[in-house]
Design an enzyme around this catalytic site. Structure first.
Site, PDB file in Angstrom:
ATOM      1  N   LYS A  31     -21.969  -5.385   3.227  1.00 12.69           N
ATOM      2  CA  LYS A  31     -21.065  -4.940   2.163  1.00 12.69           C
ATOM      3  C   LYS A  31     -20.725  -6.078   1.211  1.00 12.69           C
ATOM      4  CE  LYS A  31     -18.089  -2.933   5.068  1.00 12.69           C
ATOM      5  NZ  LYS A  31     -16.934  -2.116   5.571  1.00 12.69           N
ATOM      6  N   PHE A  67       0.692   5.825  -0.473  1.00 12.25           N
ATOM      7  CA  PHE A  67      -0.147   7.016  -0.528  1.00 12.25           C
ATOM      8  C   PHE A  67       0.540   8.076  -1.382  1.00 12.25           C
ATOM      9  CE2 PHE A  67       2.636   7.902   3.095  1.00 12.25           C
ATOM     10  CZ  PHE A  67       2.986   9.237   2.894  1.00 12.25           C
ATOM     11  N   HIS A  70      -8.057   3.024  -3.596  1.00 13.11           N
ATOM     12  CA  HIS A  70      -8.972   3.332  -2.499  1.00 13.11           C
ATOM     13  C   HIS A  70      -9.915   4.436  -2.971  1.00 13.11           C
ATOM     14  CE1 HIS A  70      -6.189   1.840   0.978  1.00 13.11           C
ATOM     15  NE2 HIS A  70      -5.954   1.173  -0.145  1.00 13.11           N
ATOM     16  N   GLU A  74       0.833  -1.207   0.000  1.00 14.04           N
ATOM     17  CA  GLU A  74       0.000   0.000   0.000  1.00 14.04           C
ATOM     18  C   GLU A  74       0.861   1.249   0.000  1.00 14.04           C
ATOM     19  OE1 GLU A  74      -3.598   0.350   2.551  1.00 14.04           O
ATOM     20  OE2 GLU A  74      -2.423   1.931   3.540  1.00 14.04           O
TER      21      GLU A  74
END
Length: 605
Positions: free
Chosen positions: A174, A22, A79, A20
């Site tokens: 979900k 950012f 995301h 991951e």
């Protein structure tokens, strides 16, 4: 390829891993992250994910970063938060992702919805992540294009007061709405996680569960992230960390070993197909973890990274305050930007040091980790917190009182300080209080330190056996008239010892720092490391922080109705005040900055 298809095709053997990232706030940080990601791609992750800022705040950078990874042959999971987004932003993001070949979305709620606060401009279609899942699955435009993941919280949701049964029901909704896989929030309690997985399966949820592992980087960041995420910390973990909390290298080493142990146990007992490594855009710990697991495949070598000396090597190089100061004085004048490929040479804050002791927004703006953010796109501010701690300020004096109450530990936070005043700030408390009483609201500072041991309980950091140094600086909001007076004082009395940056929401920036000048305000000298520089204040990082700071004023204002005194006050402050950062370079005189600001009068006590 869709991520769920990758998971199904993954060969038997050790679990897969995903990484991951950012989007960094600065252009240089963004560019350097691309080369870092290219190297990490050689480790063959099954996919990478790219985070999305609260309310779409990183929309363009997130999409650009995701497009880069996707076009580089890495299946990418974007995301996407859906609450507090301006109408149409979700559709724009999905269309752009589709046009760039991105086939995977991690559907998140993001910041808590504002409930009945109708004056917040949000997209009314989305209040929870399940709304986003349903929307994509029911859309003729998007349904067949995307594989959808959702988040789960083994330790419970930090923003929810609901019980575990309700959380599991929310997760099932979900999945029933069309989610293909689950990424979990970070956790450290393996026993609790294994029991939680059993409950998830008993609920009839059969999609793959991928646990998120976030390696410890520093003790302070560990406390901050676990608090933000509501993570349960086992007592034995805290018992291990407390004795080493002041030695950043030992904490980092412990974090690597802990992650390896967790992954091995999860693979053996947890019934998981793979793990999701939250890198925080840091490279060294991830490589070390994969090497220890035997998953690196020989693509990376320890010679490419800075590792701590062995105890024997460290003992052979004795650092004293005297020689440390000499080394610092010599090395701090070295300048000249290097590319990340020049790691280990030249500039102090080059690539080789970026992963050593990351220092949040004051780190090197060229670092891929500059602008560190949380995992799920939250700002950390909430209306409930605003009303409980900061009340309903209607006048400038009310705001001054809020900042004073925080300094005096009568409230735990301000919108600009998510934690109580630190012991380090208490060292200069009278000066901060004096500035705040003047109406110059302080939001960042540090005292001058001249060669404190790296193990010092208050200001120490880095490996043992070193010494740390700090120049005193302070940041505050003030009116333009005061900015003009402060500039004149710097010109007449600064004598080249005082540098400042001043900026407003309209985009003006004033400074006496030379073009490309950089204020190194924190550094350390350690055995085997020479000078490690963790805190830098220069124009690009200041401007990045300035924009964030003024956006905080806007978000704080949004908690109150339009035309209310509170909204008018906070928006007026945002539009009229300036943010100033000022540093005094004489780190050997602990009172130099305060003498400059206040004269030789006795400080308030």
């Amino acid at each position: 390829m869709k991520f769920i298809d990758r998971v199904r095709q993954h060969a038997a053997g050790h679990p897969f891993f995903t990484l991951e990232f950012f989007p960094p706030k600065t252009d240089l940080g963004f560019g350097n992250l691309l080369s870092r990601m290219s190297r990490l791609a050689a480790l063959n992750p099954l996919a990478v994910s790219v985070t999305w800022g609260a309310g779409g705040s990183t929309k363009d950078r997130s999409l650009d970063l995701a497009a880069f990874t996707q076009s580089s042959g890495l299946d990418t999971i974007l995301h996407l938060t859906c609450t507090n987004m301006v109408q149409g932003t979700v559709d724009e993001a999905l269309r752009e992702a589709k046009s760039r070949g991105i086939e995977n979305i991690l559907a998140l709620r993001g910041d808590p919805p504002r409930g009945e606060e109708y004056w917040i401009p949000t997209d009314p279609r989305f209040s929870h992540a399940v709304d986003l899942v349903r929307y994509i699955r029911s859309s003729p435009e998007f349904s067949s294009n995307f594989c959808i993941g959702v988040a789960a919280y083994p330790d419970g949701h930090a923003d929810h007061e609901t019980d575990e049964a309700s959380e599991l029901e929310c997760l099932k909704q979900k999945v029933d709405a069309g989610a293909d896989f689950i990424f979990t929030q970070l956790f450290y309690d393996i026993d609790n996680f294994i029991e939680w997985v059993k409950k998830v399966r008993q609920k009839g949820i059969t999609v793959p569960i991928i646990p998120s592992i976030m390696p410890l980087q520093t003790y302070a960041s560990f406390l901050r992230m676990t608090k933000l995420a509501g993570t349960r910390v086992p007592p034995e973990l805290m018992a291990d960390l407390i004795p080493i909390r002041h030695d950043d290298q030992l904490v980092k080493d412990y974090g690597v070993n802990l992650a390896v142990k967790m992954i091995r146990r999860l693979a053996a007992e947890g019934g998981i197909p793979g793990v999701h490594l939250s890198t925080l855009n840091l490279e060294v710990s991830v490589i070390r973890i994969l090497e220890e697991l035997g998953w690196a495949g020989g693509a990376m070598h320890t010679s490419n990274r800075l590792i701590a000396d062995t105890p024997q090597e460290s003992a052979s190089r004795v650092i004293t305050p005297h020689c440390a100061t000499d080394s610092a004085a010599t090395m701090l004048v070295m300048a000249g930007p290097q590319t990340e490929g020049e790691a280990g040479k030249g500039e102090l804050n080059n690539a080789v040091g970026w992963d050593d002791f990351p220092n949040g927004r004051f780190g090197d703006f060229k670092s891929p980790a500059y602008g560190n953010t949380d995992q799920w796109g939250s700002t950390g501010l909430s209306r409930k917190q605003a009303l409980e701690q900061w009340g309903s300020p209607k006048t400038v004096d009310n705001l001054t009182e809020i900042f004073l109450r925080h300094l005096q530990s009568r409230i735990a936070t301000t919108p600009f300080s998510p934690t109580p005043l630190s012991p380090e700030s208490l060292m200069i408390f009278p000066h901060l209080e004096r500035l705040t009483r003047r109406g110059w609201w302080t939001v960042g500072s540090q005292p001058a330190i001249n060669g404190a041991p790296s193990t010092d309980e208050v200001v120490g950091w880095g490996p043992r056996g070193g010494y740390v140094y700090q120049k005193c600086f302070v940041e505050f909001f003030l009116e333009q008239e005061d900015v003009d007076k402060l500039e004149q004082k710097v010109r007449e009395e600064g004598n080249s010892w005082v540098h400042y940056f001043a900026g407003n929401v309209q985009g003006e920036c004033r400074t006496n720092v030379p073009d490309d000048g950089r204020n190194a305000v924190t550094w350390g000298v350690f055995p085997g490391h020479e000078v490690v520089q963790t805190t830098i204040i220069e124009k690009e990082s200041f401007l990045s922080w300035k924009d964030e700071a003024f956006s905080i004023w806007a978000e704080w204002a949004s908690f109150y109705p339009p035309d209310s005194p509170e909204r008018q006050l906070l928006e007026g402050v945002r539009n009229q005040r300036w943010l100033v950062s000022i540093v005094h370079h004489d780190y050997m005189d602990s009172n130099a900055l305060w003498t400059f600001l206040f004269g030789k009068e006795k400080p308030l006590v």
